[in-house]
Write a protein that holds these residues in place. Structure first.
Motif, PDB file in Angstrom:
ATOM      1  N   THR A   1       1.275  27.375 -18.368  1.00 54.70           N
ATOM      2  CA  THR A   1       2.193  27.232 -17.238  1.00 54.70           C
ATOM      3  C   THR A   1       1.707  26.153 -16.285  1.00 54.70           C
ATOM      4  O   THR A   1       0.602  26.241 -15.749  1.00 54.70           O
ATOM      5  N   ALA A   2       2.535  25.134 -16.101  1.00 57.66           N
ATOM      6  CA  ALA A   2       2.224  24.044 -15.177  1.00 57.66           C
ATOM      7  C   ALA A   2       2.779  24.334 -13.786  1.00 57.66           C
ATOM      8  O   ALA A   2       2.185  23.953 -12.782  1.00 57.66           O
TER       9      ALA A   2
ATOM     10  N   ILE B   1       7.564  26.264 -16.110  1.00 57.53           N
ATOM     11  CA  ILE B   1       7.489  24.956 -16.743  1.00 57.53           C
ATOM     12  C   ILE B   1       6.163  24.918 -17.502  1.00 57.53           C
ATOM     13  O   ILE B   1       5.089  25.101 -16.911  1.00 57.53           O
TER      14      ILE B   1
ATOM     15  N   THR C   1       8.653  16.248 -22.551  1.00 56.85           N
ATOM     16  CA  THR C   1       7.407  16.705 -23.179  1.00 56.85           C
ATOM     17  C   THR C   1       7.075  18.138 -22.807  1.00 56.85           C
ATOM     18  O   THR C   1       6.164  18.723 -23.384  1.00 56.85           O
ATOM     19  N   ASN C   2       7.806  18.706 -21.857  1.00 56.86           N
ATOM     20  CA  ASN C   2       7.576  20.083 -21.417  1.00 56.86           C
ATOM     21  C   ASN C   2       8.389  21.071 -22.239  1.00 56.86           C
ATOM     22  O   ASN C   2       9.327  20.693 -22.937  1.00 56.86           O
ATOM     23  N   ARG C   3       8.025  22.319 -22.116  1.00 57.63           N
ATOM     24  CA  ARG C   3       8.847  23.443 -22.540  1.00 57.63           C
ATOM     25  C   ARG C   3       9.098  24.274 -21.300  1.00 57.63           C
ATOM     26  O   ARG C   3       8.401  24.136 -20.294  1.00 57.63           O
ATOM     27  N   VAL C   4      10.098  25.155 -21.390  1.00 61.80           N
ATOM     28  CA  VAL C   4      10.441  26.008 -20.265  1.00 61.80           C
ATOM     29  C   VAL C   4      10.591  27.436 -20.781  1.00 61.80           C
ATOM     30  O   VAL C   4      11.208  27.659 -21.825  1.00 61.80           O
TER      31      VAL C   4
ATOM     32  N   TRP D   1       0.404  25.979 -25.137  1.00 62.88           N
ATOM     33  CA  TRP D   1       1.292  25.811 -23.986  1.00 62.88           C
ATOM     34  C   TRP D   1       0.832  26.693 -22.837  1.00 62.88           C
ATOM     35  O   TRP D   1       0.640  27.886 -23.004  1.00 62.88           O
TER      36      TRP D   1
ATOM     37  N   SER E   1       3.341  23.130 -20.075  1.00 63.99           N
ATOM     38  CA  SER E   1       2.774  21.845 -20.467  1.00 63.99           C
ATOM     39  C   SER E   1       1.900  22.067 -21.695  1.00 63.99           C
ATOM     40  O   SER E   1       1.140  23.038 -21.753  1.00 63.99           O
TER      41      SER E   1
ATOM     42  N   VAL F   1       9.640  17.860 -14.343  1.00 63.61           N
ATOM     43  CA  VAL F   1       9.819  18.292 -15.727  1.00 63.61           C
ATOM     44  C   VAL F   1      10.280  17.093 -16.555  1.00 63.61           C
ATOM     45  O   VAL F   1      11.049  16.259 -16.071  1.00 63.61           O
ATOM     46  N   THR F   2       9.764  16.993 -17.785  1.00 64.57           N
ATOM     47  CA  THR F   2      10.135  15.900 -18.688  1.00 64.57           C
ATOM     48  C   THR F   2      10.407  16.478 -20.075  1.00 64.57           C
ATOM     49  O   THR F   2      10.202  17.670 -20.311  1.00 64.57           O
TER      50      THR F   2
END
Length: 120
Positions: free
Chosen positions: A44-45, A25, A86-89, A42, A27, A83-84
């Motif tokens: 990693t969250a 995930i 606004t995130n990327r994966v 970006w 951020s 996760v929302t």
């Protein structure tokens, strides 16, 4: 209604049996570029188990009247993943933008996240 202990046992078993891959995930952080714009970085969250499946395939109209193929994806994650949109994966070597998060379920055993591949 299931007792919490039974629901947690179901969640654990689903995670063990149906989430074979790893998702990162991501951020985003915006940094000024010094010219009035911003650059997104970006990081990693969190790291979670996942399963990535194809969903709707089709075509969408692009600018200039052209048509481009479109591929949607659905990502299954542990029910309590944060996760929302606004995130990327990132899964394997591909990065996806989060388009929607479907968390409104009774007996929420897995979290479904709808994705679109990021080209850049």
């Amino acid at each position: 209604m299931l007792p919490d202990s039974e629901l947690n046992a179901i969640r654990d078993e689903l995670e063990r049996l149906t989430l074979p891959d790893t998702a990162y995930i991501l951020s985003g952080t915006l940094t000024s570029d010094g010219m009035g714009g911003y650059t997104a970085t970006w990081g990693t969250a969190s790291t979670v188990k996942c399963r990535l499946d194809r969903t709707n395939t089709g075509y969408e109209k692009a600018s200039g009247g052209g048509v481009e193929p479109w591929q949607g994806w659905v990502l299954s994650l542990p029910h309590d993943t944060s996760v929302t949109v606004t995130n990327r994966v990132k899964v394997a070597s591909t990065t996806y933008a989060v388009k929607a998060v479907d968390s409104a379920k009774s007996l929420n055993c897995v979290l479904r996240v709808y994705l679109e591949e990021v080209n850049a």
